[in-house]
Design an enzyme around this catalytic site. Structure first.
Site, short mmCIF file in Angstrom:
data_model
loop_
_atom_site.label_atom_id
_atom_site.label_comp_id
_atom_site.label_asym_id
_atom_site.label_seq_id
_atom_site.Cartn_x
_atom_site.Cartn_y
_atom_site.Cartn_z
N ASN A 109 0.86 -1.18 0.00
CA ASN A 109 0.00 0.00 0.00
C ASN A 109 0.90 1.24 0.00
O ASN A 109 1.47 1.59 1.03
CB ASN A 109 -0.89 -0.03 1.26
CG ASN A 109 -1.68 1.25 1.43
OD1 ASN A 109 -1.86 2.02 0.47
ND2 ASN A 109 -2.16 1.49 2.63
N TRP A 110 1.00 1.86 -1.15
CA TRP A 110 1.92 3.00 -1.27
C TRP A 110 1.36 4.28 -0.67
O TRP A 110 2.05 5.29 -0.60
CB TRP A 110 2.26 3.23 -2.74
CG TRP A 110 3.02 2.12 -3.38
CD1 TRP A 110 3.50 0.99 -2.77
CD2 TRP A 110 3.41 2.02 -4.75
NE1 TRP A 110 4.16 0.20 -3.69
CE2 TRP A 110 4.12 0.82 -4.91
CE3 TRP A 110 3.22 2.85 -5.87
CZ2 TRP A 110 4.64 0.41 -6.14
CZ3 TRP A 110 3.74 2.44 -7.10
CH2 TRP A 110 4.44 1.24 -7.22
N LYS A 111 0.09 4.27 -0.32
CA LYS A 111 -0.58 5.47 0.22
C LYS A 111 -0.37 6.65 -0.76
O LYS A 111 -0.33 6.43 -1.96
CB LYS A 111 -0.06 5.80 1.62
CG LYS A 111 0.00 4.56 2.52
CD LYS A 111 0.24 4.89 3.94
CE LYS A 111 0.47 3.62 4.72
NZ LYS A 111 0.39 3.79 6.15
N HIS A 124 -9.32 1.14 5.16
CA HIS A 124 -8.00 1.36 5.78
C HIS A 124 -8.18 2.34 6.94
O HIS A 124 -8.97 3.28 6.86
CB HIS A 124 -7.02 1.92 4.75
CG HIS A 124 -5.61 1.93 5.26
ND1 HIS A 124 -5.16 2.90 6.11
CD2 HIS A 124 -4.58 1.07 5.08
CE1 HIS A 124 -3.89 2.64 6.43
NE2 HIS A 124 -3.52 1.54 5.82
N GLU A 132 -6.52 4.76 7.95
CA GLU A 132 -6.31 6.19 7.65
C GLU A 132 -7.57 6.79 7.05
O GLU A 132 -7.88 7.97 7.29
CB GLU A 132 -5.09 6.34 6.73
CG GLU A 132 -3.80 6.14 7.51
CD GLU A 132 -2.64 5.59 6.72
OE1 GLU A 132 -2.68 5.63 5.47
OE2 GLU A 132 -1.68 5.10 7.35
N GLY A 141 2.72 2.46 10.73
CA GLY A 141 3.67 3.55 10.52
C GLY A 141 4.38 4.00 11.78
O GLY A 141 4.98 5.08 11.80
N GLY A 175 2.90 -1.00 4.31
CA GLY A 175 2.95 0.40 3.91
C GLY A 175 4.38 0.82 3.61
O GLY A 175 4.91 0.61 2.52
N GLY A 176 5.03 1.42 4.61
CA GLY A 176 6.37 1.99 4.42
C GLY A 176 7.37 1.07 3.74
O GLY A 176 8.11 1.49 2.85
N GLU A 210 -5.03 -4.78 11.04
CA GLU A 210 -4.06 -3.69 11.12
C GLU A 210 -4.31 -2.87 12.38
O GLU A 210 -5.09 -1.89 12.36
CB GLU A 210 -4.19 -2.78 9.90
CG GLU A 210 -3.89 -3.48 8.59
CD GLU A 210 -3.27 -2.51 7.60
OE1 GLU A 210 -2.20 -2.80 7.09
OE2 GLU A 210 -3.86 -1.43 7.37
N SER A 252 3.79 -1.83 10.49
CA SER A 252 5.24 -1.82 10.71
C SER A 252 5.92 -3.15 10.38
O SER A 252 6.85 -3.57 11.09
CB SER A 252 5.56 -1.37 12.14
OG SER A 252 5.10 -0.05 12.35
C1 PEP Z 1 -0.57 0.25 6.06
O1 PEP Z 1 -0.62 1.39 5.65
O2 PEP Z 1 -1.51 -0.51 5.80
C2 PEP Z 1 0.56 -0.17 6.87
C3 PEP Z 1 0.51 -1.33 7.44
O3 PEP Z 1 1.61 0.74 7.00
P1 PEP Z 1 3.06 0.44 7.63
O4 PEP Z 1 3.52 -0.88 7.05
O5 PEP Z 1 3.90 1.57 7.18
O6 PEP Z 1 2.90 0.35 9.11
#
Ligand code: PEP
Length: 251
Positions: free
Chosen positions: A9-11, A95, A97, A173, A233-234, A167, A212
């Site tokens: 997930n590049w956001k 999600h 966010e 993040g 994500g990251g 999640e 994370s």
């Molecule tokens: C996400 O955005 O779904 C996520 C899990 O982010 P991160 O891996 O950066 O915690």
């Protein structure tokens, strides 16, 4: 047997040029993806180009969100048929966010999940508790509500296509992941509930962990019997790092 799924997930990251560079890098890093499904979820602006760039590769395309109506006067929204038309096979719904920053409700998520399935997109339904909810001992109640409402409009015939991503909001993040054991326990619980609501077909639902995830901790999650991959994500923004995660998740 459930095939693990690794979804990046590049956001709100990467221009089209950067997205195409990523795809070129990932193709070099991952010539073989046997034993794992790999999905890239770029921002809407890069979906079309990334879709073209991955044609003929094992990588699949996913959207980070969708709207539930197929068309109409909904300024700024993107529908499931539009995503399907661009070559998407997956769509993330709910999600945290979007739930927390953009006010998305459980009811909106329910509609999104149903709309995705109606257009032959595989929904990745995200559920997760906040730190406050966790500290108050409300984790299970929150997760059960989000999962129940999110799947309310789907049938036992459809449920096997569903992907659920656990999640925890406090892990996204933050560099503070859940432990493999914690995440595995929640995944088992989610599967039990899905089994109560949908019966046997719930055994086919893929349950991901997200929050994370890095090359240092992926083995903890990949080793859990009820976890079938990760929503990342990251660590999905760099092709070499993401490729390491994908390799570690293949069964
Ligand atoms: C996400 O955005 O779904 C996520 C899990 O982010 P991160 O891996 O950066 O915690």
């Amino acid at each position: 047997m459930r095939i693990p799924l690794m979804a990046g997930n590049w956001k709100m990251n990467k221009t089209v040029r950067e997205a195409l560079d990523f795809v070129a890098g990932l193709k070099t890093q991952l010539p073989d993806t046997s034993g794992v499904d790999v999905v890239l979820c770029p921002p809407f602006t890069a979906l079309s180009d990334v879709g073209r760039a991955i044609t003929g590769s094992p990588f699949e395309l996913g959207a980070q969100d969708l709207y539930w109506e197929p068309r109409g006067a909904f300024t700024g929204e993107i529908s499931a048929p539009m995503l399907w038309d661009l070559g998407c096979t997956y769509a993330i719904a709910g999600h945290s966010e979007r739930r927390r920053v953009l006010g998305e409700t459980d009811d909106a998520v329910r509609r999104k999940v149903a709309a995705a399935l109606a257009s032959e997109l595989i929904p990745i339904l995200c559920v997760g508790e906040s730190l406050e909810e966790r500290d108050d001992g409300r984790t299970e109640r929150i997760l059960q509500t989000q999962a129940r409402i999110g799947t309310m409009d789907i049938t036992a015939e459809q449920v096997g296509q569903l992907v659920v991503a656990y999640e925890p909001v406090w892990a996204i993040g933050t560099g503070r992941p859940a432990t493999g054991e914690e995440a595995g326990r929640i995944a088992r619980l989610l599967r039990q509930w899905l089994h109560e609501w949908f019966g046997e077909p719930a055994g086919g639902v893929r349950i991901l962990y997200g929050g994370s995830v890095t090359p240092d901790n992926i083995a903890e999650f990949a080793g859990q019997p009820d976890i079938d991959g990760a929503l990342v994500g990251g660590a999905s923004l760099d092709p070499a790092t993401f490729a390491t995660l994908v390799r570690a998740s293949a069964r």
